[in-house]
Design a protein around this motif. Structure first.
Motif, mmCIF file in Angstrom:
data_model
loop_
_atom_site.group_PDB
_atom_site.id
_atom_site.type_symbol
_atom_site.label_atom_id
_atom_site.label_comp_id
_atom_site.label_asym_id
_atom_site.label_seq_id
_atom_site.Cartn_x
_atom_site.Cartn_y
_atom_site.Cartn_z
ATOM 1 N N ALA A 1 0.836 -1.207 0.000
ATOM 2 C CA ALA A 1 0.000 0.000 0.000
ATOM 3 C C ALA A 1 0.866 1.251 0.000
ATOM 4 N N ARG A 2 1.889 1.261 0.830
ATOM 5 C CA ARG A 2 2.784 2.406 0.918
ATOM 6 C C ARG A 2 3.559 2.586 -0.397
ATOM 7 N N SER A 3 4.052 1.499 -0.946
ATOM 8 C CA SER A 3 4.804 1.573 -2.208
ATOM 9 C C SER A 3 3.943 2.105 -3.352
ATOM 10 N N PHE A 4 2.726 1.603 -3.468
ATOM 11 C CA PHE A 4 1.822 2.097 -4.515
ATOM 12 C C PHE A 4 1.548 3.587 -4.333
ATOM 13 N N ALA A 5 1.386 4.027 -3.087
ATOM 14 C CA ALA A 5 1.119 5.447 -2.829
ATOM 15 C C ALA A 5 2.291 6.304 -3.299
ATOM 16 N N TYR A 6 3.507 5.892 -2.983
ATOM 17 C CA TYR A 6 4.658 6.686 -3.408
ATOM 18 C C TYR A 6 4.890 6.614 -4.916
ATOM 19 N N GLU A 7 4.538 5.499 -5.537
ATOM 20 C CA GLU A 7 4.583 5.418 -7.001
ATOM 21 C C GLU A 7 3.562 6.380 -7.594
ATOM 22 N N ALA A 8 2.403 6.473 -6.954
ATOM 23 C CA ALA A 8 1.364 7.399 -7.420
ATOM 24 C C ALA A 8 1.861 8.835 -7.340
ATOM 25 N N LEU A 9 2.561 9.162 -6.264
ATOM 26 C CA LEU A 9 3.112 10.511 -6.122
ATOM 27 C C LEU A 9 4.109 10.803 -7.242
ATOM 28 N N ALA A 10 4.931 9.838 -7.588
ATOM 29 C CA ALA A 10 5.884 10.021 -8.686
ATOM 30 C C ALA A 10 5.148 10.283 -10.002
ATOM 31 N N ALA B 1 -1.612 8.145 -11.511
ATOM 32 C CA ALA B 1 -1.575 8.342 -10.059
ATOM 33 C C ALA B 1 -2.850 7.802 -9.414
ATOM 34 N N GLU B 2 -3.987 8.084 -10.011
ATOM 35 C CA GLU B 2 -5.254 7.596 -9.458
ATOM 36 C C GLU B 2 -5.326 6.074 -9.490
ATOM 37 N N THR B 3 -4.839 5.484 -10.576
ATOM 38 C CA THR B 3 -4.825 4.022 -10.677
ATOM 39 C C THR B 3 -3.974 3.419 -9.565
ATOM 40 N N LEU B 4 -2.803 3.996 -9.343
ATOM 41 C CA LEU B 4 -1.911 3.486 -8.300
ATOM 42 C C LEU B 4 -2.491 3.706 -6.903
ATOM 43 N N MET B 5 -3.192 4.804 -6.705
ATOM 44 C CA MET B 5 -3.824 5.027 -5.400
ATOM 45 C C MET B 5 -4.953 4.020 -5.170
ATOM 46 N N SER B 6 -5.620 3.617 -6.226
ATOM 47 C CA SER B 6 -6.641 2.564 -6.099
ATOM 48 C C SER B 6 -5.988 1.243 -5.703
ATOM 49 N N GLU B 7 -4.845 0.943 -6.307
ATOM 50 C CA GLU B 7 -4.120 -0.276 -5.947
ATOM 51 C C GLU B 7 -3.628 -0.195 -4.507
ATOM 52 N N SER B 8 -3.218 0.987 -4.090
ATOM 53 C CA SER B 8 -2.793 1.198 -2.713
ATOM 54 C C SER B 8 -3.951 0.921 -1.755
ATOM 55 N N MET C 1 -1.082 3.971 6.086
ATOM 56 C CA MET C 1 -2.305 4.775 6.081
ATOM 57 C C MET C 1 -1.965 6.268 6.055
ATOM 58 N N LEU C 2 -0.982 6.655 6.830
ATOM 59 C CA LEU C 2 -0.553 8.049 6.844
ATOM 60 C C LEU C 2 0.017 8.442 5.479
ATOM 61 N N ALA C 3 0.804 7.568 4.886
ATOM 62 C CA ALA C 3 1.373 7.846 3.560
ATOM 63 C C ALA C 3 0.256 8.052 2.540
ATOM 64 N N GLN C 4 -0.763 7.214 2.589
ATOM 65 C CA GLN C 4 -1.880 7.368 1.649
ATOM 66 C C GLN C 4 -2.549 8.732 1.810
ATOM 67 N N GLU C 5 -2.786 9.127 3.034
ATOM 68 C CA GLU C 5 -3.435 10.419 3.279
ATOM 69 C C GLU C 5 -2.575 11.570 2.764
ATOM 70 N N MET C 6 -1.292 11.526 3.072
ATOM 71 C CA MET C 6 -0.403 12.613 2.652
ATOM 72 C C MET C 6 -0.228 12.635 1.136
ATOM 73 N N VAL C 7 -0.074 11.469 0.537
ATOM 74 C CA VAL C 7 0.110 11.416 -0.915
ATOM 75 C C VAL C 7 -1.150 11.905 -1.626
ATOM 76 N N THR D 1 -3.275 16.180 -5.060
ATOM 77 C CA THR D 1 -4.192 17.298 -5.261
ATOM 78 C C THR D 1 -3.423 18.585 -5.522
ATOM 79 N N LEU D 2 -2.370 18.815 -4.759
ATOM 80 C CA LEU D 2 -1.547 20.014 -4.960
ATOM 81 C C LEU D 2 -0.865 20.003 -6.328
ATOM 82 N N HIS D 3 -0.313 18.857 -6.719
ATOM 83 C CA HIS D 3 0.338 18.762 -8.036
ATOM 84 C C HIS D 3 -0.680 19.007 -9.148
ATOM 85 N N ARG D 4 -1.873 18.492 -8.982
ATOM 86 C CA ARG D 4 -2.926 18.693 -9.993
ATOM 87 C C ARG D 4 -3.269 20.185 -10.092
#
Length: 104
Positions: free
Chosen positions: A17-26, A36-43, A84-90, A95-98
């Motif tokens: 979950a954490r890895s997918f979230a950070y991949e989404a951020l990238a 990013a949305e696809t990876l957050m869904s996987e997360s 869980m914290l990583a998901q929230e922050m990512v 949203t900010l990057h968008r």
């Protein structure tokens, strides 16, 4: 499910979950918001797997202390909470990057 398997399941799913979230951020940094949305869904799916096992352990324990609290169990809980914290922050960072991409 035995305790050792449950703990490993929590650690593995939380790590994914954490890895997918950070991949989404990238992806978001690159401007690939669909990716990013696809990876957050996987997360979220990986996190669901960890949370399901955690819930099973809680149900087995029934608040009576039947489940032994070991260092590795605490470690698994740490993994779950940090993912869980990583998901929230990512999510917030995406949203900010968008927003920045729309302005530029």
């Amino acid at each position: 499910m035995d305790l050792e398997s449950a703990v490993m399941e929590i650690i593995i799913n939380s790590g994914q979950a954490r890895s997918f979230a950070y991949e989404a951020l990238a992806k978001a940094k690159e401007g690939d918001f669909d990716g990013a949305e696809t990876l957050m869904s996987e997360s979220a799916e990986a996190a669901k797997g960890a949370h399901k096992v955690q819930t099973q352990l809680i149900e087995q324990d029934q608040g009576t202390g039947k489940t032994p609290m070991t260092l590795v169990m605490v470690h698994a809980q740490d993994h779950l909470m940090t993912s869980m914290l990583a998901q929230e922050m990512v999510t917030e960072l995406i949203t900010l990057h968008r927003r920045l991409a729309q302005q530029g």
